[in-house]
Design a protein around this motif. Structure first.
Motif, PDB file in Angstrom:
ATOM      1  N   LYS A 414       1.828  -6.944  -3.956  1.00  0.00           N
ATOM      2  CA  LYS A 414       3.057  -6.265  -3.538  1.00  0.00           C
ATOM      3  C   LYS A 414       3.187  -6.301  -2.012  1.00  0.00           C
ATOM      4  CE  LYS A 414       3.093  -1.814  -4.168  1.00  0.00           C
ATOM      5  NZ  LYS A 414       3.001  -0.533  -4.867  1.00  0.00           N
ATOM      6  N   ASN A 415       2.073  -6.053  -1.338  1.00  0.00           N
ATOM      7  CA  ASN A 415       2.117  -6.014   0.127  1.00  0.00           C
ATOM      8  C   ASN A 415       2.113  -7.404   0.745  1.00  0.00           C
ATOM      9  OD1 ASN A 415       2.147  -3.119   1.107  1.00  0.00           O
ATOM     10  ND2 ASN A 415       0.601  -3.067  -0.498  1.00  0.00           N
ATOM     11  N   ALA A 418       5.660  -8.342   0.610  1.00  0.00           N
ATOM     12  CA  ALA A 418       6.432  -7.595   1.613  1.00  0.00           C
ATOM     13  C   ALA A 418       6.240  -8.172   3.015  1.00  0.00           C
ATOM     14  CB  ALA A 418       6.034  -6.128   1.576  1.00  0.00           C
ATOM     15  N   ALA A 423       9.706  -7.748   4.956  1.00  0.00           N
ATOM     16  CA  ALA A 423      10.068  -6.366   4.625  1.00  0.00           C
ATOM     17  C   ALA A 423       9.130  -5.385   5.325  1.00  0.00           C
ATOM     18  CB  ALA A 423      10.027  -6.153   3.114  1.00  0.00           C
ATOM     19  N   LYS A 424       7.904  -5.826   5.595  1.00  0.00           N
ATOM     20  CA  LYS A 424       6.950  -4.994   6.341  1.00  0.00           C
ATOM     21  C   LYS A 424       6.249  -5.882   7.359  1.00  0.00           C
ATOM     22  CE  LYS A 424       5.528  -2.058   2.443  1.00  0.00           C
ATOM     23  NZ  LYS A 424       4.416  -1.730   1.539  1.00  0.00           N
ATOM     24  N   ASP A 432      -0.475   0.048   4.311  1.00  0.00           N
ATOM     25  CA  ASP A 432       0.039   0.601   3.049  1.00  0.00           C
ATOM     26  C   ASP A 432      -0.890   0.256   1.885  1.00  0.00           C
ATOM     27  OD1 ASP A 432       2.137   1.603   4.397  1.00  0.00           O
ATOM     28  OD2 ASP A 432       3.668   0.263   3.558  1.00  0.00           O
ATOM     29  N   SER A 435      -3.908   2.571   2.105  1.00  0.00           N
ATOM     30  CA  SER A 435      -3.709   3.961   1.668  1.00  0.00           C
ATOM     31  C   SER A 435      -3.448   4.028   0.168  1.00  0.00           C
ATOM     32  CB  SER A 435      -2.605   4.636   2.476  1.00  0.00           C
ATOM     33  OG  SER A 435      -1.405   3.953   2.276  1.00  0.00           O
ATOM     34  N   GLU A 436      -2.751   3.039  -0.379  1.00  0.00           N
ATOM     35  CA  GLU A 436      -2.506   3.079  -1.826  1.00  0.00           C
ATOM     36  C   GLU A 436      -3.787   2.818  -2.618  1.00  0.00           C
ATOM     37  OE1 GLU A 436       1.055   1.095  -3.039  1.00  0.00           O
ATOM     38  OE2 GLU A 436       0.794   1.718  -5.122  1.00  0.00           O
ATOM     39  N   SER A 439      -5.730   6.071  -2.629  1.00  0.00           N
ATOM     40  CA  SER A 439      -5.242   7.097  -3.546  1.00  0.00           C
ATOM     41  C   SER A 439      -5.326   6.650  -4.994  1.00  0.00           C
ATOM     42  CB  SER A 439      -3.813   7.499  -3.184  1.00  0.00           C
ATOM     43  OG  SER A 439      -2.935   6.441  -3.427  1.00  0.00           O
ATOM     44  N   THR A 440      -5.329   5.328  -5.237  1.00  0.00           N
ATOM     45  CA  THR A 440      -5.363   4.845  -6.625  1.00  0.00           C
ATOM     46  C   THR A 440      -6.789   4.700  -7.145  1.00  0.00           C
ATOM     47  OG1 THR A 440      -3.383   3.589  -6.134  1.00  0.00           O
ATOM     48  CG2 THR A 440      -4.524   3.020  -8.151  1.00  0.00           C
TER      49      THR A 440
END
Lengths: 448, 433
Positions: A414-415, A418, A423-424, A432, A435-436, A439-440
């Motif tokens: 996904k990143n 991006a 997009a990023k 990102d 951090s994901e 948390s995942t």
């Protein structure tokens, strides 16, 4: 005269006995097999089971058993559809007996109890299973248990369009030496982008066609991460190497920035991509060994070796030249009658015999699974399988069999997409992703 | 009176059951799933307890010695195992030979012990080899236990001295199924990508709704209102085509228009522009096409509702206004729009909810790209829960995302009803009773 009625009744009794024993031994078995990612060149993933059924029926007949096996085949061309269908069918207890899927599914599917270890049903020490490459069997294992039997091996090379390489200054001798040069780390990712740019600047290919990678998510992208020094798993724990991932994302962002790769490349129609790489519209691209079959059989690239040269994925900063093998494996699903599963296992075993597997390898341009397969003349006489096996397979890595790898993969992809499309920024995408992942996956992933 | 009320309940019962089964239950199940960490790897129906090398990694930090001991596979040819083999009903020579030649031997892996069994004089079949080796398995490694009790009793029987707390820890780290959690919601709250997806959704719903489903639909209805009946019908019929065309074909037509080899590229090629994929060229283009594709479908419904509502306005009001010298714009402003309040409420409300949940056109056109630029909430929930290249479907997180959509939908409905003062619509008429 008096013995005749006795003989007659004996004959009748024998006939009745024979017929009842035949009825007792007659067995109709229905084996279903589903295969993902299966195009017109990969039909032997399914057909091999049918051929194996013929063989097993003959073996049963010699043992006095009347075994009749019906094989129901279901190919899926797309992976997402296949995995969705299979997981939902397995949850609903309507999964097929045999599944042909990527080895990375073994971890989540075995943990969920959707598949059973094939080593519970077959003798791994007997031929042909004893002859399968040890590293492939390792890839088909999880938690020290062999869950699947490799159905094929492959690797994912970098392809170069020879005429353009010559046009930007490579001699025939340079091109012959290129695979070795990539392997030795002398030709790197930096050189690749430079060459792609030269091809565009000379007007050999259009802007955005210098480096023309895979257009969708796939295992290929882990090779770039490895190229830039990344590690996917260490000691059973997933690893996210921030520096390596930054270099990987940066590589694609740079490719877009310098104009050698299109910003809108991901998501373009697959058929268009195939046609373009087969007709020399693209300069350099990555793909799988099976691309050879598609380019030659469907896309009309008759003189493959005259036009294309293939190498390992070149090294990037901090990494080494590599390729990734992503064997598909035959898996047995849970929830079936034990005897049916045992017959399914026997079919997989027979389908793994060198001559049967060679049909798949040659037709689909995948690589063989066992040592003796390369001694089958039909296999070794094929230039592509021979050269690809020698050049690529010794350097092949595999993705980890880890039940959380799918989540990691999604976040990574996904990143990457991006940062590729702008997009990023690369740093934001890596941040990102980090951090994901935290948390995942929490402490199931090492971030460094 | 009482019996008729009972009869009414009986008559409505089949419909009530259907509503509960097909409307209420999915929402309830979504809410239940959203509170779990359910994925392909945990399965849906529940898990088992399996002490596998992989799960022991987590145990290593808490109880290194016990974890190391558990990781040790062992196959011991002992008396209990031999007796069990005798009870299997196999050829008697097998157990006898094992007893005579191999009693007391310990094998580190199953493959080792099975190799020994295969070498016995009366060579057993593969299935029998597996049965025999299992009788000598003196480790819990890779065995699946259906319940905690079975796991604990296996640990006890193998001589592991564990406190109840330690046992619970082992059970926790070796459980393969899903557990209750609120992590899905905290993941949604903290993920920058989720915030982006939410923004995309608001943008998508607002643009399509305002520009097409209500705005353009109203314009079409007004235009056709002032047209003679036949051209008006033809015009409305044409605008219905996107609605009645199968969605895959409809989106495919847009793709042919916008692809590298499509109509726009060919046309622009005549003016010297190189072909490109206009649909996915950049985020702005993708959004333009997503809004157009959905808007052309959505506009037709509003157009029909508004047209029929306008037909219900008494003609005398228009005649009277004409006599008074009102312009078309004044008619629209003072006659049509005030009387369109309820149709506009209905269309806005209905289309907001359907746009919130709709994603099939986006899935087919851009699949959320480029770079997740057009990934809306419903599409993201679908990707998370049901479509994944890597095969690990995250049902729990997907359900949590779907639940957010349900909550937003309900809240928006209530808000609309309040803004458009629904109470006055359903109020009792003053002249009756």
């Amino acid at each position: 005269m008096t013995i005749l009625p006795t003989l007659k009744s004996l004959a009748v009794a024998a006939a009745i006995l024979a017929s009842t024993s035949a009825i007792a031994l007659a067995k109709d078995v229905h084996i279903s097999v589903w295969a993902g990612g299966t195009g017109p060149n990969d039909v032997y993933r399914l057909d091999a089971i049918e051929i194996a059924a013929q063989q097993l029926q003959r073996e049963a007949a010699l043992k006095g058993e009347d075994l009749k096996i019906t094989v129901e085949k279901k190919p899926y061309s797309a992976w997402e559809d296949f995995k969705q269908a299979l997981t939902l069918a397995a949850e609903a207890k309507t999964a097929p007996n045999i599944v042909v899927s990527g080895h990375e599914d073994i971890a989540p599917w075995s943990q969920a109890g959707l598949i059973v270890p094939i080593e519970d049903y077959v003798d791994l020490d007997s031929w042909p299973l004893s002859d399968i490459y040890e590293n492939l069997l390792q890839i088909a294992s999880y938690n020290g248990t062999v869950y699947g039997i490799p159905q094929d091996a492959e690797s994912r090379p970098m392809f170069f369009w020879k005429p353009y390489m010559k046009a930007i200054g490579y001699s025939d001798a340079d091109l012959d030496a290129l695979p070795q040069s990539v392997q030795d780390g002398k030709y790197t990712m930096k050189n690749l982008l430079e060459d792609a740019k030269k091809m565009q600047d000379k007007g050999l290919v259009q802007a955005g066609y210098g480096f023309y990678p895979r257009t969708s998510n796939g295992p290929d992208y882990w090779q770039f991460y490895t190229s830039f020094g990344g590690t996917m798993e260490e000691g059973g724990k997933l690893v996210f190497d921030k520096a390596a991932m930054t270099r990987t994302y940066q590589f694609f962002a740079d490719a877009v920035k310098s104009g050698v790769t299109k910003k809108n490349h991901i998501g373009m129609p697959g058929d268009q991509w195939w046609k373009e790489v087969a007709t020399g519209k693209a300069g350099i691209w990555d793909g799988g060994t099976w691309h050879y079959a598609r380019l030659v059989n469907q896309e009309g690239l008759k003189d493959f070796f005259g036009n294309v040269i293939f190498t390992l994925i070149p090294a990037g900063e901090g990494g080494k030249a590599n390729t990734l093998t992503h064997p598909l494996v035959y898996l047995l699903t849970a929830g079936h009658d034990q005897e049916d599963t045992e017959i399914a296992a026997q079919l997989v075993k027979i389908a793994s015999e060198p001559r049967i597997n060679a049909l798949h390898a040659v037709k689909s341009a995948h690589l063989g699974i066992s040592k003796s397969e390369s001694t089958v003349e039909f296999y070794s006489a094929d230039r592509w399988t021979r050269e690809a096996t020698e050049r690529l397979l010794p350097h092949a890595n595999a993705m980890p069999n880890n039940s959380d790898f799918g989540k990691y993969w999604n976040i990574m992809w996904k990143n990457l997409e991006a940062s590729w499309t702008g997009a990023k920024t690369v740093d934001a995408a890596v941040g990102d992703a980090e951090s994901e992942l935290k948390s995942t996956l929490g402490d199931k992933i090492v971030i460094r | 009176m009482k019996s008729s009320r009972t009869l009414g309940l009986v008559m409505i019962a089949p419909a009530a059951i259907m509503i509960v089964l097909f409307f209420l239950m999915p929402v309830v199940l979504t809410a239940v799933f959203s509170m779990t960490n359910m994925t392909t790897a945990t399965g849906i129906s529940g898990g088992v307890y399996q002490i596998a090398p992989n799960s022991l990694i987590a145990l290593k930090s808490a109880m290194p010695d016990i974890a190391a001991e558990m990781a040790e596979p062992r196959y011991t040819i002992d008396d209990a195992g031999l007796k069990a083999v005798e009870g299997l009903g196999l050829a008697p020579g097998i157990a006898a030979e094992l007893r005579a030649k191999h009693t007391g031997e310990v094998f580190p892996t199953r493959r080792d012990v099975e190799r020994m069994i295969k070498d016995l004089a009366e060579r057993p079949s593969t299935r029998e080899v597996k049965q025999i080796s299992e009788q000598f398995n003196r480790s819990v490694l890779n065995t699946r236990f259906d319940s905690k009790e079975q796991l604990f009793s296996a640990l006890d029987s193998l001589g592991f001295k564990l406190t109840p707390e330690q046992k619970e820890t082992v059970a926790r780290v070796t459980y393969t199924g899903w557990t209750w959690t609120t992590d899905n919601f905290s993941r949604m709250a903290t993920s920058p990508d989720m915030a982006r997806v939410l923004f995309n959704t608001v943008l998508y719903v607002a643009l399509v709704l305002m520009l097409f489903n209500v705005g353009y639909a109203l314009l079409l209805a007004i235009l056709t209102h002032y047209m003679p009946p036949t051209p008006a019908s033809i015009f409305r019929g044409i605008w219905l085509l996107p609605r009645i065309t199968p969605v895959v074909i409809y989106v495919m037509l847009w793709k042919w228009l916008a692809w590298d080899s499509g109509f726009i590229s060919i046309l622009m090629g005549k003016f010297g522009y190189p072909p490109k994929n206009y649909l996915l060229d950049n985020a702005y283009n993708a959004w333009l096409f997503v809004v157009l594709i959905n808007g052309f479908i959505g506009a037709s419904m509003g157009m029909l509702v508004f047209s029929s509502a306008m037909k219900a306005i008494p003609k005398s009001q228009f005649y009277a206004s004409e006599v008074d010298g009102a312009s078309r714009w004044q008619q629209i402003r003072y006659i049509i729009l005030p009387q369109m309040r309820w149709p506009i409420l209905f269309v806005t409300c209905y289309q907001t909810l359907s746009l919130l949940a709709s994603f099939n056109e986006i899935l087919l056109a851009t699949n959320g790209g480029p770079g997740n630029a057009t990934e809306v909430w419903a599409l993201s929930a679908y990707h998370t829960a049901l479509r994944n290249y890597a095969g690990n479907l995250e049902y729990g997180l997907g359900a949590a995302m779907a639940l957010v959509l349900v909550v937003i939908g309900v809240m928006l409905s209530l808000l609309y009803l309040r803004v458009f003062s629904y109470g006055t619509l359903v109020a009792k008429p003053l002249i009756e009773d």
